[in-house]
Design a protein around this motif. Structure first.
Motif, PDB file in Angstrom:
ATOM      1  N   UNK A   1       1.012  -1.402   0.028  1.00  0.00           N
ATOM      2  CA  UNK A   1       0.132  -0.131  -0.185  1.00  0.00           C
ATOM      3  C   UNK A   1       0.760   1.375  -0.100  1.00  0.00           C
ATOM      4  N   UNK A   2       0.425   2.161  -0.845  1.00  0.00           N
ATOM      5  CA  UNK A   2       1.176   3.314  -1.029  1.00  0.00           C
ATOM      6  C   UNK A   2       0.913   4.447  -0.057  1.00  0.00           C
ATOM      7  N   UNK A   3       1.224   5.360   0.662  1.00  0.00           N
ATOM      8  CA  UNK A   3       0.914   6.181   1.583  1.00  0.00           C
ATOM      9  C   UNK A   3       0.123   7.101   0.653  1.00  0.00           C
ATOM     10  N   UNK A   4      -0.797   7.829   1.397  1.00  0.00           N
ATOM     11  CA  UNK A   4      -1.973   8.998   0.770  1.00  0.00           C
ATOM     12  C   UNK A   4      -2.280   9.721   1.664  1.00  0.00           C
ATOM     13  N   UNK A   5      -2.707  11.092   1.374  1.00  0.00           N
ATOM     14  CA  UNK A   5      -3.278  11.808   2.460  1.00  0.00           C
ATOM     15  C   UNK A   5      -4.791  11.766   2.386  1.00  0.00           C
ATOM     16  N   UNK A   6      -5.472  11.678   3.578  1.00  0.00           N
ATOM     17  CA  UNK A   6      -6.667  11.553   3.629  1.00  0.00           C
ATOM     18  C   UNK A   6      -7.140  13.007   4.012  1.00  0.00           C
ATOM     19  N   UNK A   7      -7.522  13.633   2.708  1.00  0.00           N
ATOM     20  CA  UNK A   7      -7.653  15.061   2.734  1.00  0.00           C
ATOM     21  C   UNK A   7      -8.998  15.614   2.977  1.00  0.00           C
ATOM     22  N   UNK A   8      -9.263  15.478   4.247  1.00  0.00           N
ATOM     23  CA  UNK A   8     -10.602  16.005   4.926  1.00  0.00           C
ATOM     24  C   UNK A   8     -10.487  17.213   5.725  1.00  0.00           C
ATOM     25  N   UNK A   9      -9.162  17.617   5.947  1.00  0.00           N
ATOM     26  CA  UNK A   9      -8.945  18.987   6.690  1.00  0.00           C
ATOM     27  C   UNK A   9      -8.903  19.989   5.987  1.00  0.00           C
ATOM     28  N   UNK A  10      -9.414  21.164   6.648  1.00  0.00           N
ATOM     29  CA  UNK A  10      -9.212  22.384   5.832  1.00  0.00           C
ATOM     30  C   UNK A  10      -7.729  22.917   5.442  1.00  0.00           C
ATOM     31  N   UNK A  11      -7.781  23.510   4.318  1.00  0.00           N
ATOM     32  CA  UNK A  11      -6.324  23.696   3.586  1.00  0.00           C
ATOM     33  C   UNK A  11      -6.068  25.267   4.125  1.00  0.00           C
ATOM     34  N   UNK A  12      -6.991  26.056   4.673  1.00  0.00           N
ATOM     35  CA  UNK A  12      -6.743  27.391   5.077  1.00  0.00           C
ATOM     36  C   UNK A  12      -7.233  27.443   6.545  1.00  0.00           C
ATOM     37  N   UNK A  13      -6.421  27.826   7.644  1.00  0.00           N
ATOM     38  CA  UNK A  13      -6.781  27.813   8.990  1.00  0.00           C
ATOM     39  C   UNK A  13      -6.500  29.291   9.293  1.00  0.00           C
TER      40      UNK A  13
ATOM     41  N   UNK B   1      -3.505  32.902  20.371  1.00  0.00           N
ATOM     42  CA  UNK B   1      -4.135  31.553  20.512  1.00  0.00           C
ATOM     43  C   UNK B   1      -3.251  30.592  20.094  1.00  0.00           C
ATOM     44  N   UNK B   2      -3.708  29.057  20.330  1.00  0.00           N
ATOM     45  CA  UNK B   2      -3.042  28.200  19.424  1.00  0.00           C
ATOM     46  C   UNK B   2      -3.587  27.690  18.310  1.00  0.00           C
ATOM     47  N   UNK B   3      -2.786  27.388  17.327  1.00  0.00           N
ATOM     48  CA  UNK B   3      -3.324  26.874  16.052  1.00  0.00           C
ATOM     49  C   UNK B   3      -2.811  25.588  15.810  1.00  0.00           C
ATOM     50  N   UNK B   4      -3.805  24.700  15.258  1.00  0.00           N
ATOM     51  CA  UNK B   4      -3.461  23.089  14.983  1.00  0.00           C
ATOM     52  C   UNK B   4      -3.731  23.016  13.324  1.00  0.00           C
ATOM     53  N   UNK B   5      -2.600  22.643  12.633  1.00  0.00           N
ATOM     54  CA  UNK B   5      -2.692  22.342  11.119  1.00  0.00           C
ATOM     55  C   UNK B   5      -2.675  20.784  11.091  1.00  0.00           C
ATOM     56  N   UNK B   6      -3.980  20.450  10.525  1.00  0.00           N
ATOM     57  CA  UNK B   6      -4.265  18.875  10.475  1.00  0.00           C
ATOM     58  C   UNK B   6      -3.662  18.393   9.357  1.00  0.00           C
ATOM     59  N   UNK B   7      -3.182  17.166   9.558  1.00  0.00           N
ATOM     60  CA  UNK B   7      -2.546  16.200   8.468  1.00  0.00           C
ATOM     61  C   UNK B   7      -2.664  14.650   8.870  1.00  0.00           C
ATOM     62  N   UNK B   8      -3.753  13.889   7.963  1.00  0.00           N
ATOM     63  CA  UNK B   8      -3.867  12.413   8.207  1.00  0.00           C
ATOM     64  C   UNK B   8      -3.242  11.911   6.956  1.00  0.00           C
ATOM     65  N   UNK B   9      -2.429  10.737   7.444  1.00  0.00           N
ATOM     66  CA  UNK B   9      -1.901   9.958   6.311  1.00  0.00           C
ATOM     67  C   UNK B   9      -2.304   8.399   6.607  1.00  0.00           C
ATOM     68  N   UNK B  10      -2.858   7.948   5.389  1.00  0.00           N
ATOM     69  CA  UNK B  10      -3.077   6.458   5.208  1.00  0.00           C
ATOM     70  C   UNK B  10      -2.032   5.548   4.911  1.00  0.00           C
TER      71      UNK B  10
END
Length: 310
Positions: free
Chosen positions: A67-79, A85-94
């Motif tokens: 299986x080749x890794x890929x991004x589960x692109x469900x998070x916003x690209x603009x934050x 404040x605290x900022x969280x940039x989301x990245x999900x890799x399958x």
């Protein structure tokens, strides 16, 4: 004398029966040689053995493709985050497997994190990876305006894959609900509500000013109160001035301790008095009506002049 002739032929297939036939025995050398050539011609002319039906139909075992890794692109690209404040940039890799997930700041190509390790002296940056989840989120605490820009989540595949996220950092700002000009009747209550868009670090205090003076809640006038509420959505400060008098007119400013201020102008009107904007509108209407009447009279005079000239 008895001569023995034994011969093998190298073929692309193996047939033990045919190899056995290649053995010839004779007491006469010439007869033995002829016998060997005869058997050789039979082997060369015979068709190659065919696989049985069970062998032909048997499926070939194959290893599954990795299986080749890929991004589960469900998070916003603009934050968007607010200063402080605290900022969280989301990245999900399958299917990350044995690959490494890293975060890079695009403006200076600085690797901030790799796997679960941080590679920057700025302690505000960290990676959030709850094992065994697919999330590799970049957290930035107490964000500043200089943190605005593009950040890349990367996986060291061949070729490398990456996902860019844009972080926009806004200044902390107070906001007073309603229009910039507030009109109230004399004797009524002035109600002004100020909100501050800072969530993680709410202001330690919110002050109100009338003109250049701090609103005095203990003044002999009385009837002035303040309600402040701090919630997960922000801070709200509500100023109430009862029994408004003409001296309560003026510029009111909400000043949080950690955000830019906001202002409105309060107009206290006597009974029967209308806002200046409405008065201007009425005057404008009267002027238009007068101009229209003059134009009509002027046209009548022109028509009369033409008729007399005939």
């Amino acid at each position: 004398m008895i001569y023995q002739c034994t011969q093998r032929v190298s073929l692309k297939w193996e047939d033990e029966e045919m190899v056995k036939k290649m053995k010839c025995h004779s007491s006469v050398p010439m007869l033995a040689l002829l016998s060997c050539f005869s058997l050789l011609s039979q082997v060369l002319s015979s068709p190659p053995p065919q696989p049985t039906a069970s062998e032909a139909d048997r499926p070939v075992a194959r290893e599954p493709a990795p299986y080749r890794p890929f991004f589960d692109d469900v998070s916003p690209r603009n934050v968007t985050a607010v200063v402080g404040q605290s900022a969280v940039l989301h990245c999900r890799v399958k299917h990350v497997g044995d690959r490494t997930v890293s975060w890079m700041r695009k403006r200076d190509l600085h690797i901030l994190t790799s796997n679960i390790y941080t590679y920057t002296g700025d302690g505000r940056f960290s990676v959030i990876h709850p094992d065994p989840s697919d999330d590799w989120n970049l957290k930035i605490e107490y964000v500043q305006k200089r943190d605005s820009g593009i950040y890349e989540c990367q996986v060291n595949t061949e070729p490398k894959i990456n996902m860019a996220i844009h972080l926009n950092v806004e200044a902390a700002q107070a906001n007073i609900w309603g229009p910039e000009d507030v009109y109230v009747k004399k004797g009524s209550t002035i109600s002004l509500t100020c909100t501050v868009n800072v969530h993680s670090t709410p202001p330690s205090s919110v002050h109100w000013y009338q003109g250049s003076s701090v609103v005095d809640f203990d003044s002999p006038r009385g009837g002035i109160s303040l309600e402040t509420e701090k919630t997960a959505s922000g801070t709200t400060s509500k100023l109430l001035v009862t029994k408004a008098s003409l001296t309560d007119s003026g510029n009111y400013t909400c000043v949080p301790s950690n955000a830019n201020p906001a202002s409105v102008y309060v107009h206290v009107l006597n009974a029967g008095e209308y806002p200046a904007a409405m008065q201007h509108g009425e005057h404008g209407g009267s002027s238009s009506s007068s101009v229209g009447q003059l134009s009509c009279h002027f046209l009548v005079l022109i028509l009369l002049s033409l008729m007399m000239a005939r």
